[in-house]
Every structure is written in structure tokens, then in C-alpha cells.
Design an enzyme around this catalytic site. Structure first.
Site, PDB file in Angstrom:
ATOM      1  N   ALA A 130     -15.838 -44.495 102.545  1.00  0.00           N
ATOM      2  CA  ALA A 130     -14.887 -43.381 102.448  1.00  0.00           C
ATOM      3  C   ALA A 130     -13.620 -43.690 103.236  1.00  0.00           C
ATOM      4  O   ALA A 130     -13.596 -43.594 104.471  1.00  0.00           O
ATOM      5  CB  ALA A 130     -15.532 -42.094 102.954  1.00  0.00           C
ATOM      6  N   THR A 132     -10.195 -43.088 101.361  1.00  0.00           N
ATOM      7  CA  THR A 132      -9.141 -42.246 100.779  1.00  0.00           C
ATOM      8  C   THR A 132      -9.261 -40.794 101.243  1.00  0.00           C
ATOM      9  O   THR A 132     -10.359 -40.248 101.329  1.00  0.00           O
ATOM     10  CB  THR A 132      -9.227 -42.304  99.240  1.00  0.00           C
ATOM     11  N   GLY A 137      -4.121 -42.154  99.464  1.00  0.00           N
ATOM     12  CA  GLY A 137      -5.053 -43.271  99.558  1.00  0.00           C
ATOM     13  C   GLY A 137      -4.368 -44.622  99.636  1.00  0.00           C
ATOM     14  O   GLY A 137      -4.888 -45.553 100.245  1.00  0.00           O
ATOM     15  N   ILE A 163     -14.741 -40.252  96.514  1.00  0.00           N
ATOM     16  CA  ILE A 163     -15.682 -41.208  97.100  1.00  0.00           C
ATOM     17  C   ILE A 163     -16.829 -41.518  96.140  1.00  0.00           C
ATOM     18  O   ILE A 163     -17.642 -40.637  95.804  1.00  0.00           O
ATOM     19  CB  ILE A 163     -16.211 -40.681  98.457  1.00  0.00           C
ATOM     20  N   THR A 164     -16.874 -42.762  95.698  1.00  0.00           N
ATOM     21  CA  THR A 164     -17.891 -43.204  94.743  1.00  0.00           C
ATOM     22  C   THR A 164     -19.284 -43.128  95.376  1.00  0.00           C
ATOM     23  O   THR A 164     -19.482 -43.579  96.510  1.00  0.00           O
ATOM     24  CB  THR A 164     -17.581 -44.643  94.274  1.00  0.00           C
ATOM     25  N   GLU A 247     -13.059 -56.869  96.590  1.00  0.00           N
ATOM     26  CA  GLU A 247     -13.059 -55.627  95.800  1.00  0.00           C
ATOM     27  C   GLU A 247     -12.122 -55.768  94.596  1.00  0.00           C
ATOM     28  O   GLU A 247     -12.456 -55.389  93.472  1.00  0.00           O
ATOM     29  CB  GLU A 247     -12.643 -54.444  96.669  1.00  0.00           C
TER      30      GLU A 247
HETATM   31  C1  FAD Z   1     -12.921 -43.070  90.128  1.00  0.00           C
HETATM   32  C2  FAD Z   1     -12.406 -43.398  91.489  1.00  0.00           C
HETATM   33  C3  FAD Z   1     -13.276 -43.868  92.458  1.00  0.00           C
HETATM   34  C4  FAD Z   1     -12.820 -44.115  93.748  1.00  0.00           C
HETATM   35  N1  FAD Z   1     -13.711 -44.501  94.729  1.00  0.00           N
HETATM   36  C5  FAD Z   1     -13.282 -44.585  96.024  1.00  0.00           C
HETATM   37  C6  FAD Z   1     -14.217 -44.862  97.081  1.00  0.00           C
HETATM   38  O1  FAD Z   1     -15.409 -45.081  96.838  1.00  0.00           O
HETATM   39  N2  FAD Z   1     -13.770 -44.857  98.355  1.00  0.00           N
HETATM   40  C7  FAD Z   1     -12.461 -44.630  98.654  1.00  0.00           C
HETATM   41  O2  FAD Z   1     -12.119 -44.634  99.832  1.00  0.00           O
HETATM   42  N3  FAD Z   1     -11.542 -44.375  97.679  1.00  0.00           N
HETATM   43  C8  FAD Z   1     -11.932 -44.348  96.372  1.00  0.00           C
HETATM   44  N4  FAD Z   1     -11.029 -44.086  95.378  1.00  0.00           N
HETATM   45  C9  FAD Z   1      -9.645 -43.807  95.736  1.00  0.00           C
HETATM   46  C10 FAD Z   1      -8.645 -44.879  95.344  1.00  0.00           C
HETATM   47  O3  FAD Z   1      -8.781 -46.000  96.178  1.00  0.00           O
HETATM   48  C11 FAD Z   1      -7.254 -44.208  95.452  1.00  0.00           C
HETATM   49  O4  FAD Z   1      -7.167 -43.259  94.392  1.00  0.00           O
HETATM   50  C12 FAD Z   1      -6.133 -45.203  95.371  1.00  0.00           C
HETATM   51  O5  FAD Z   1      -6.101 -46.037  96.511  1.00  0.00           O
HETATM   52  C13 FAD Z   1      -4.770 -44.484  95.261  1.00  0.00           C
HETATM   53  O6  FAD Z   1      -4.645 -43.496  96.235  1.00  0.00           O
HETATM   54  P1  FAD Z   1      -4.210 -42.015  95.799  1.00  0.00           P
HETATM   55  O7  FAD Z   1      -5.075 -41.588  94.658  1.00  0.00           O
HETATM   56  O8  FAD Z   1      -4.219 -41.160  96.992  1.00  0.00           O
HETATM   57  O9  FAD Z   1      -2.758 -42.150  95.222  1.00  0.00           O
HETATM   58  P2  FAD Z   1      -1.394 -42.120  96.059  1.00  0.00           P
HETATM   59  O10 FAD Z   1      -1.494 -42.984  97.253  1.00  0.00           O
HETATM   60  O11 FAD Z   1      -0.985 -40.695  96.246  1.00  0.00           O
HETATM   61  O12 FAD Z   1      -0.409 -42.783  94.996  1.00  0.00           O
HETATM   62  C14 FAD Z   1      -0.177 -42.153  93.720  1.00  0.00           C
HETATM   63  C15 FAD Z   1       0.533 -43.121  92.801  1.00  0.00           C
HETATM   64  O13 FAD Z   1       1.805 -43.416  93.339  1.00  0.00           O
HETATM   65  C16 FAD Z   1       2.164 -44.743  93.063  1.00  0.00           C
HETATM   66  N5  FAD Z   1       2.463 -45.397  94.338  1.00  0.00           N
HETATM   67  C17 FAD Z   1       1.852 -45.215  95.540  1.00  0.00           C
HETATM   68  N6  FAD Z   1       2.414 -45.977  96.494  1.00  0.00           N
HETATM   69  C18 FAD Z   1       3.412 -46.680  95.894  1.00  0.00           C
HETATM   70  C19 FAD Z   1       4.357 -47.653  96.335  1.00  0.00           C
HETATM   71  N7  FAD Z   1       4.362 -48.122  97.606  1.00  0.00           N
HETATM   72  N8  FAD Z   1       5.234 -48.164  95.419  1.00  0.00           N
HETATM   73  C20 FAD Z   1       5.214 -47.735  94.124  1.00  0.00           C
HETATM   74  N9  FAD Z   1       4.327 -46.822  93.653  1.00  0.00           N
HETATM   75  C21 FAD Z   1       3.443 -46.299  94.516  1.00  0.00           C
HETATM   76  C22 FAD Z   1       0.999 -45.388  92.305  1.00  0.00           C
HETATM   77  O14 FAD Z   1       1.260 -45.328  90.914  1.00  0.00           O
HETATM   78  C23 FAD Z   1      -0.160 -44.483  92.654  1.00  0.00           C
HETATM   79  O15 FAD Z   1      -1.147 -44.481  91.632  1.00  0.00           O
HETATM   80  C24 FAD Z   1     -11.442 -43.903  94.059  1.00  0.00           C
HETATM   81  C25 FAD Z   1     -10.566 -43.482  93.056  1.00  0.00           C
HETATM   82  C26 FAD Z   1     -11.015 -43.233  91.779  1.00  0.00           C
HETATM   83  C27 FAD Z   1     -10.040 -42.766  90.734  1.00  0.00           C
END
Ligand code: FAD
Length: 384
Positions: A130, A132, A137, A163-164, A247
């Protein structure tokens, strides 16, 4: 005479691993997969059966209860799982420990191996990672969940999202702030799910990976022993970053294997389905679409495998792994889209396998690091 070339992905041992994986998917997964996709999670008994088959511990040392092997064995297994008809959700839900355990296997102590690692690799317990948080995230260094030292314990407060396996987890490796702001103040700590104050706030419904449960978690004054700290205090960011390469390569494999599966299914359909008096495959446009799907898939596979081999050989491939993820995910998006096109109306039906792959693939450009963040990381590594 041509030079002898041994394909490291096709040695006798790895051919046996492919066979074992295909057999496992055919016997233990395919009969129930639709039901697991419908109910939104996998049974613990599947983990036990995967452990008994020797698959759950692939890539983990035998000393901690693993089956041995390296990243290449893990990639071979993932290729075969998906190309035999398993779903992306199955891979993510059954092998969540692939992201939850490695930090502890590298930096943990013998007590942690016995209490946490071994039961998971034996298929008796489920682990999650965990990092995010609801606020974001992508920027891992900004995480806010706190862990305060109090005597022999840490008190954890905060929340995590997406969180998966978080709904089913027996314990979660949590990214927490134990120091000041930025990447230097982050630690990893294990929070068992029976700790008072640990709550599964919600089970999250999502676009794909339906048989892989996803949770929002809350930690309210969760007291865990200081012995649950993974590695040194405030070393969490480095530990997380070190595991990102594996990963991202694992997601890349999931992507190109899904593309290969959709190509195989589309080709089979194109040979069987007739329009205008001849099979689809006899229309030049469709034939060329299939060739393009094959090209995209093979480029993604060849590149990803090459980067994986370099990683196993000890080379630094941080930028390349990020770009392999982007390459393979883009290929999978294009190939799954085109597979549905070739299937026509049938491809849009929820009982068709390509429909599921199309949805599953949409997650891959976000999970494990968004495409844009991968590109930016590569830009920095290239000194741009
Ligand atoms: C099905 C699923 C399973 C997951 N499992 C886990 C897990 O087990 N554990 C865990 O910790 N997390 C998990 N995650 C979370 C995943 O790692 C995050 O969703 C991912 O890192 C993006 O973070 P966020 O969703 O908060 O998007 P944000 O950080 O809010 O970003 C949103 C969007 O903005 C854009 N963006 C962000 N930063 C930039 C930048 N610097 N430059 C340009 N564009 C940008 C990208 O398009 C991004 O998709 C999972 C996500 C999904 C969908």
C-alpha cells in the site's frame, strides 16, 4: 555454419515451466475464472493450489519458502498464464506478493521471513503493498500516512487507495512517513489486517481486472511492533524504487502476453468467420491488420525480454524498464482494440475473451506508474 543460439526463454527447464503453467491454468483456473471475475475476487484455496504446483514461489529464494528461479522464470510463467487464457486480474490477484514481498526478502530479518513471507509463499496468507493515497500516487515521495514511534511500537495513521488484494490481505506493507518531508522520510512497515484500527473502507469496482479485489484502506491509531519495520528507518523510498524495475517489467510482460493472446484469438476467428463469400483472413485489409498486430506484439516482447535479461545480468535499466512498460502497454492497447474490431459484434459481448482483455489492458498505463511519469523518468535518466 550459423552460430548456435540458445534462447534463454526457451531452455528445457523453462519449457517445462511453460508446460506446468499451462497445465495449472487449464485444470485450476479456466473452469472457474468467469465466476471469480463475477464475484470480484480469488479464493485463498487457489493460492494453496498454486503453491503446491510450485508456481506461487517462482522468483523467490528457497530459503524463505520460494521455488527459486529468477525474474526470467517469472516472466516465462506470466507469458504462459495469459497466453493459456488466464486474465490480467488473475495475474495481479494471485501474484500480488510479487510486489508486496520483495522489499522484505531483500531487507527484512529472519523473524519477518517466518511470520510474513513463508505463509504467503505457502499459499496460506495474502499480502498487499500500500503506497498510493487518495491525494495522489504518482508522487510517491509526497505520501502522508504517518507512523510515530511509541516505545516498542509504531502508531500508524492515514489512508491508502487502489490497493490490490487489499480486501483479502492478511497483512499489508505500508509506505509511511517516519521522518521529514520528501523521499528521505519514508519507511515501509507491515500492518496485519487484524490490527485494531485497520479498516477496509470500501471494495472498489473498476474497469477491468475484475477477479482481483481492490481496496481503500484506513489506518486509525494502528499499533504495530517496531519489529514490523522493513529494513532501516527512512529507507522506504529507496526500497520502493529498487523494486520498480521488476514491477514495470512484469506489467510489460502482462501487456505483450495479452496482445499475443488477442492476436491468437483474432487469427483463429479470422480463419473461421466468412464475409462476402470468403474467410476474413482472405481479405487483404484483415491480413495486414493481423500482421501489424504481430509486429507490435513481437517488438514489445523482444524489447522487454532484452531489458529483463540486462536487469538479471546486473545492469542498471531504470529508464529502459519504464520505456519497456510504455512500449508494451501501447502495443497491447492497439492489439486488443484491433482484436475486437476483427471479432465485430461478438468482440463487444461480455462473454467474449477479447472484451475482457481490452478492459484489463486499460489499467496497465496507470498502475505501476503512469505512462507520462515513465517518460519523464526516462527523460531525467537520459539527462534531459
Ligand atoms: C487496478 C489498480 C491497482 C492498483 N494497485 C495498487 C497497489 O496494489 N498498491 C499501490 O500502492 N497502488 C496501486 N495502484 C495505484 C497506482 O499505482 C496509481 O494509480 C498510479 O501510481 C497513479 O497514481 P494516481 O492514480 O494517484 O494518479 P495521479 O498521481 O493523480 O496522476 C493522474 C494522472 O496525471 C498524469 N500525471 C501525473 N503526474 C504527471 C507528470 N509528472 N507529468 C505528466 N503527467 C502526469 C498521468 O496521466 C496520471 O495518470 C493501483 C491502481 C490501479 C488502477
Amino acid at each position: 555454419m550459423g552460430t548456435q543460439w540458445t534462447d534463454p526463454f526457451n531452455t528445457p527447464e523453462r519449457r517445462a515451466l511453460r508446460e506446468l503453467t499451462r497445465d495449472f491454468v487449464t485444470r485450476e483456473v479456466l473452469p472457474d475464472l468467469d465466476e471469480w471475475e463475477r464475484v470480484g475476487q480469488l479464493p485463498l484455496s487457489l493460492h494453496e493450489r498454486a503453491a503446491a504446483a510450485g508456481l506461487l514461489g517462482i522468483g523467490f529464494p528457497e530459503e524463505v519458502g520460494g521455488s527459486g528461479g529468477d525474474l526470467i522464470d517469472g516472466l516465462v510463467m506470466t507469458e504462459e498464464l495469459i497466453q493459456t487464457g488466464a486474465s490480467g486480474g488473475l495475474v495481479s490477484g494471485l501474484f500480488t506478493h510479487g510486489i508486496a514481498l520483495p522489499h522484505m526478502v531483500v531487507a527484512g530479518d529472519p523473524g519477518q521471513m517466518e511470520r510474513f513471507v513463508r505463509p504467503v509463499l505457502e499459499g496460506r496468507a495474502i499480502a498487499s503493498l500500500a503506497i498510493t493515497e487518495p491525494d495522489g500516487g504518482s508522487d510517491v515521495a509526497a505520501l502522508r500516512t504517518r507512523a510515530e514511534r511509541d516505545g516498542d511500537e509504531f502508531v500508524v495513521n492515514g489512508s491508502k487507495i487502489y490497493i490490490t488484494s487489499g480486501v483479502r490481505a492478511d497483512w499489508v506493507v505500508v509506505g509511511v512517513r517516519t521522518g521529514g518531508p520528501g523521499f528521505g522520510g519514508i519507511s515501509l512497515i507491515v500492518v496485519p489486517s487484524d490490527t485494531p484500527g485497520f479498516t477496509v473502507v470500501r471494495r472498489l469496482e473498476k474497469i477491468g481486472w475484475h477477479c482481483s479485489d481492490t481496496a481503500e484502506l484506513a489506518f486509525t491509531d494502528c499499533r504495530v511492533p517496531a519489529a514490523n519495520l522493513v529494513g532501516p528507518l527512512n529507507s522506504g523510498f529507496i526500497q520502493i524504487a529498487m523494486q520498480f524495475v521488476v514491477e514495470r517489467l512484469s506489467i510489460a510482460v502482462q501487456a505483450y502476453a495479452t496482445a499475443q493472446r488477442c492476436l491468437d484469438l483474432a487469427l483463429e476467428w479470422a480463419r473461421m468467420r466468412h464475409t462476402f463469400g470468403k474467410p476474413l483472413v482472405a481479405h487483404q485489409v484483415v491480413r495486414h491488420q493481423l500482421v501489424e498486430m504481430d509486429r507490435l506484439t513481437d517488438v514489445a516482447r523482444t524489447y522487454t525480454r532484452q531489458i529483463a535479461l540486462r536487469h538479471v545480468a546486473g545492469q542498471e535499466v531504470i529508464a529502459e524498464a519504464a520505456l519497456a512498460k510504455n512500449t508494451a502497454v501501447a502495443a497491447a492497447e492497439a492489439v486488443t482494440y484491433q482484436a475486437i474490431q476483427i471479432f465485430g459484434g461478438q468482440g463487444c459481448m461480455s462473454d467474449s475473451e477479447v472484451e475482457r482483455h481490452y478492459r484489463d489492458v486499460r489499467i496497465l498505463s496507470i498502475g505501476g506508474g503512469a505512462t507520462e511519469v515513465m517518460t519523464e523518468l526516462a527523460a531525467r535518466r537520459l539527462g534531459l
